[in-house]
Each structure stands twice: as C-alpha cells, then as structure tokens.
Design a protein around this motif. Structure first.
Motif, PDB file in Angstrom:
ATOM      1  N   HIS A   1       0.813  -0.960   0.136  1.00  0.00           N
ATOM      2  CA  HIS A   1      -0.191   0.136  -0.036  1.00  0.00           C
ATOM      3  C   HIS A   1       1.310   1.069   0.338  1.00  0.00           C
ATOM      4  O   HIS A   1       0.889   2.337  -0.521  1.00  0.00           O
ATOM      5  N   LEU A   2       2.255   1.796   0.885  1.00  0.00           N
ATOM      6  CA  LEU A   2       2.637   2.702   1.288  1.00  0.00           C
ATOM      7  C   LEU A   2       3.858   2.294  -0.549  1.00  0.00           C
ATOM      8  O   LEU A   2       3.593   3.896  -0.792  1.00  0.00           O
ATOM      9  N   THR A   3       3.700   1.484  -0.704  1.00  0.00           N
ATOM     10  CA  THR A   3       4.561   1.853  -2.681  1.00  0.00           C
ATOM     11  C   THR A   3       4.093   2.188  -3.597  1.00  0.00           C
ATOM     12  O   THR A   3       4.573   3.305  -3.582  1.00  0.00           O
ATOM     13  N   ILE A   4       2.973   1.969  -3.405  1.00  0.00           N
ATOM     14  CA  ILE A   4       2.129   2.029  -4.661  1.00  0.00           C
ATOM     15  C   ILE A   4       1.427   3.848  -4.003  1.00  0.00           C
ATOM     16  O   ILE A   4       1.091   4.311  -5.277  1.00  0.00           O
ATOM     17  N   HIS A   5       1.525   4.093  -3.106  1.00  0.00           N
ATOM     18  CA  HIS A   5       0.568   5.365  -2.286  1.00  0.00           C
ATOM     19  C   HIS A   5       1.618   6.520  -2.800  1.00  0.00           C
ATOM     20  O   HIS A   5       1.407   7.528  -3.510  1.00  0.00           O
ATOM     21  N   GLY A   6       3.231   6.202  -2.789  1.00  0.00           N
ATOM     22  CA  GLY A   6       4.107   6.805  -2.589  1.00  0.00           C
ATOM     23  C   GLY A   6       4.392   7.054  -4.439  1.00  0.00           C
ATOM     24  O   GLY A   6       4.593   7.724  -5.277  1.00  0.00           O
ATOM     25  N   VAL A   7       4.476   5.996  -5.260  1.00  0.00           N
ATOM     26  CA  VAL A   7       3.958   6.209  -7.032  1.00  0.00           C
ATOM     27  C   VAL A   7       2.962   7.040  -7.061  1.00  0.00           C
ATOM     28  O   VAL A   7       3.641   7.581  -8.342  1.00  0.00           O
ATOM     29  N   LEU A   8       2.198   6.857  -6.666  1.00  0.00           N
ATOM     30  CA  LEU A   8       0.832   7.931  -6.871  1.00  0.00           C
ATOM     31  C   LEU A   8       1.139   8.961  -7.110  1.00  0.00           C
ATOM     32  O   LEU A   8       1.108  10.249  -7.865  1.00  0.00           O
ATOM     33  N   HIS A   9       2.187   9.178  -5.654  1.00  0.00           N
ATOM     34  CA  HIS A   9       2.333  10.783  -5.364  1.00  0.00           C
ATOM     35  C   HIS A   9       3.351  11.746  -6.980  1.00  0.00           C
ATOM     36  O   HIS A   9       3.155  12.416  -7.310  1.00  0.00           O
ATOM     37  N   LEU A  10       4.129  10.224  -7.269  1.00  0.00           N
ATOM     38  CA  LEU A  10       5.439  10.880  -7.451  1.00  0.00           C
ATOM     39  C   LEU A  10       4.911  10.865  -9.072  1.00  0.00           C
ATOM     40  O   LEU A  10       4.794  12.078 -10.101  1.00  0.00           O
ATOM     41  N   LEU A  11       3.344  10.214  -9.195  1.00  0.00           N
ATOM     42  CA  LEU A  11       2.671  10.468 -10.523  1.00  0.00           C
ATOM     43  C   LEU A  11       1.796  11.536 -11.134  1.00  0.00           C
ATOM     44  O   LEU A  11       1.029  12.276 -11.216  1.00  0.00           O
ATOM     45  N   GLY A  12       1.832  12.242  -9.525  1.00  0.00           N
ATOM     46  CA  GLY A  12       0.922  13.755  -9.339  1.00  0.00           C
ATOM     47  C   GLY A  12       0.161  13.352  -8.708  1.00  0.00           C
ATOM     48  O   GLY A  12      -0.919  15.005  -8.841  1.00  0.00           O
ATOM     49  N   TYR A  13      -0.565  12.763  -8.506  1.00  0.00           N
ATOM     50  CA  TYR A  13      -1.322  12.500  -7.339  1.00  0.00           C
ATOM     51  C   TYR A  13      -1.415  13.089  -5.852  1.00  0.00           C
ATOM     52  O   TYR A  13      -0.151  12.933  -5.486  1.00  0.00           O
ATOM     53  N   ASP A  14      -2.544  13.638  -5.181  1.00  0.00           N
ATOM     54  CA  ASP A  14      -2.557  14.326  -3.901  1.00  0.00           C
ATOM     55  C   ASP A  14      -3.793  14.209  -3.047  1.00  0.00           C
ATOM     56  O   ASP A  14      -5.054  14.492  -3.039  1.00  0.00           O
ATOM     57  N   HIS A  15      -3.069  13.869  -1.779  1.00  0.00           N
ATOM     58  CA  HIS A  15      -4.551  13.869  -1.095  1.00  0.00           C
ATOM     59  C   HIS A  15      -4.447  15.315  -0.188  1.00  0.00           C
ATOM     60  O   HIS A  15      -5.311  15.311   0.703  1.00  0.00           O
ATOM     61  N   VAL A  16      -4.189  16.631  -0.731  1.00  0.00           N
ATOM     62  CA  VAL A  16      -4.294  17.613   0.237  1.00  0.00           C
ATOM     63  C   VAL A  16      -5.821  17.752   0.874  1.00  0.00           C
ATOM     64  O   VAL A  16      -6.198  18.353   1.357  1.00  0.00           O
ATOM     65  N   GLU A  17      -6.261  18.350  -0.519  1.00  0.00           N
ATOM     66  CA  GLU A  17      -8.198  18.591  -0.756  1.00  0.00           C
ATOM     67  C   GLU A  17      -8.895  16.893  -0.202  1.00  0.00           C
ATOM     68  O   GLU A  17      -8.702  15.917  -1.640  1.00  0.00           O
ATOM     69  N   ASP A  18     -10.322  16.902   0.001  1.00  0.00           N
ATOM     70  CA  ASP A  18     -10.771  16.504   0.109  1.00  0.00           C
ATOM     71  C   ASP A  18     -11.093  15.127  -1.011  1.00  0.00           C
ATOM     72  O   ASP A  18     -11.713  14.115  -1.151  1.00  0.00           O
ATOM     73  N   ALA A  19     -11.215  15.746  -2.178  1.00  0.00           N
ATOM     74  CA  ALA A  19     -11.978  15.423  -3.974  1.00  0.00           C
ATOM     75  C   ALA A  19     -10.712  14.940  -3.845  1.00  0.00           C
ATOM     76  O   ALA A  19     -10.441  13.824  -4.922  1.00  0.00           O
ATOM     77  N   ASP A  20      -9.296  15.539  -4.368  1.00  0.00           N
ATOM     78  CA  ASP A  20      -8.209  14.713  -4.849  1.00  0.00           C
ATOM     79  C   ASP A  20      -7.784  13.121  -3.861  1.00  0.00           C
ATOM     80  O   ASP A  20      -7.532  13.096  -4.169  1.00  0.00           O
ATOM     81  N   ALA A  21      -8.039  13.476  -2.653  1.00  0.00           N
ATOM     82  CA  ALA A  21      -8.361  12.129  -1.841  1.00  0.00           C
ATOM     83  C   ALA A  21      -8.693  11.287  -1.571  1.00  0.00           C
ATOM     84  O   ALA A  21      -8.325  10.165  -1.627  1.00  0.00           O
ATOM     85  N   ASP A  22     -10.149  11.277  -2.002  1.00  0.00           N
ATOM     86  CA  ASP A  22     -11.060  10.602  -2.218  1.00  0.00           C
ATOM     87  C   ASP A  22     -10.599   9.817  -4.068  1.00  0.00           C
ATOM     88  O   ASP A  22     -10.747   8.900  -4.057  1.00  0.00           O
ATOM     89  N   ILE A  23     -10.389  10.285  -4.802  1.00  0.00           N
ATOM     90  CA  ILE A  23      -9.673  10.489  -6.492  1.00  0.00           C
ATOM     91  C   ILE A  23      -8.338   9.371  -6.547  1.00  0.00           C
ATOM     92  O   ILE A  23      -8.196   8.486  -6.105  1.00  0.00           O
TER      93      ILE A  23
END
Length: 157
Positions: free
Chosen positions: A106-128
């Motif tokens: 999970h944390l590896t995938i989470h980190g890779v998604l951050h590298l791809l530009g995903y974030d979870h600062v805003e609730d809508a972005d966190a949901d995505i």
C-alpha cells in the motif's frame, strides 16, 4: 513495460524482497506509464525524521516521502525518489492489524501515485487517490486499506 527500480536498503528492519517491491511499483504504474525509473530507499526512523524535517518542516519520521523528478525533458522516464521508513511501516501494520506485506504494498503504491502527481491535500483529491490505491491493491489481491474494521461489539448486543 520497461521499469527500473533502484532499491537502497539503509534500515536493518525486515522489508519485502526486491521482487515484491518492484511488483507493487509496476502495479501502480500499469496503465499510467509504459517506462519508468525510480529510486526506492528503505530507511530507519532517524533518516526519515531528518528528511521529513528538511523537506516538509515536520518533526518525527513519516511512513513514506515522495520526491518527484521535474527534469523538464519530454522523453525523461525518471519519476523520482521514494523514501519509506521500514520500522514505521512495521509498527503501523501491527497497530492497524494489517499484514505487514500488504501495508508495504500500500505505501509503495501510495508513494508511486504521488510521483505521478496524485495528492490528498483536498478531500476531493484524497478520494481520487484513495480510489486509485484501492483499485491497484485489489488487482494484487490486497484488501481495502481504508475499510473500517467490523465492530464486533455491536453483533453481541
């Protein structure tokens, strides 16, 4: 897919083997990138805390830090660096009653998604982002890490 993962082990804490870590990275990239190169550094709490303070202004270690590459080159496949705090991953997995290997994925995938530009600062972005994580993890046969555990006390009342 052409994938290069440079795995650096700087912690004595047990961690998944290179194949399992690379499998999680590849799963996160599937359908998103055909070629990628990144560094995955597994660290102890002291290094994690130092990096967390230096780059985020926060004290203490954190489970994963992502440092995206912004080379500005059109054909650059370098994604960036992930830093995962091995002792913290193990401690979190125990505290959350999760399989350690699943939490690593999970944390590896989470980190890779951050590298791809995903974030979870805003609730809508966190949901995505969380939905993307759930889908990738499900493809690996790993349960939803955000699901709340069943409340067994309500069953006996």
């Amino acid at each position: 897919m052409t994938l290069v993962v440079d795995i650096q082990r700087e912690s004595a804490e047990p961690a998944p083997d290179d194949e399992d870590l690379s499998r999680a990275v590849a799963a996160a990239l599937a359908g998103r990138r055909d070629q990628a190169e990144l560094c995955l550094r597994l660290v102890d709490e002291a290094e994690s805390a130092a990096l967390n303070h230096r780059y985020r202004g926060r004290s203490g270690p954190t489970n994963v830090l992502s440092f995206p590459c912004d080379a500005g080159l059109p054909d650059c496949h370098l994604l960036g660096d992930l830093v995962i705090c091995a002792p913290l991953v193990a401690r979190e997995a125990r505290a959350q009653d999760k399989a350690v290997a699943d939490h690593w994925a999970h944390l590896t995938i989470h980190g890779v998604l951050h590298l791809l530009g995903y974030d979870h600062v805003e609730d809508a972005d966190a949901d995505i982002m969380e939905n993307e994580e759930r889908a990738v993890l499900a493809g690996l046969g790993i349960a939803d890490p955000y699901a709340l555990p069943a409340d067994t006390d309500t069953m006996s009342q």
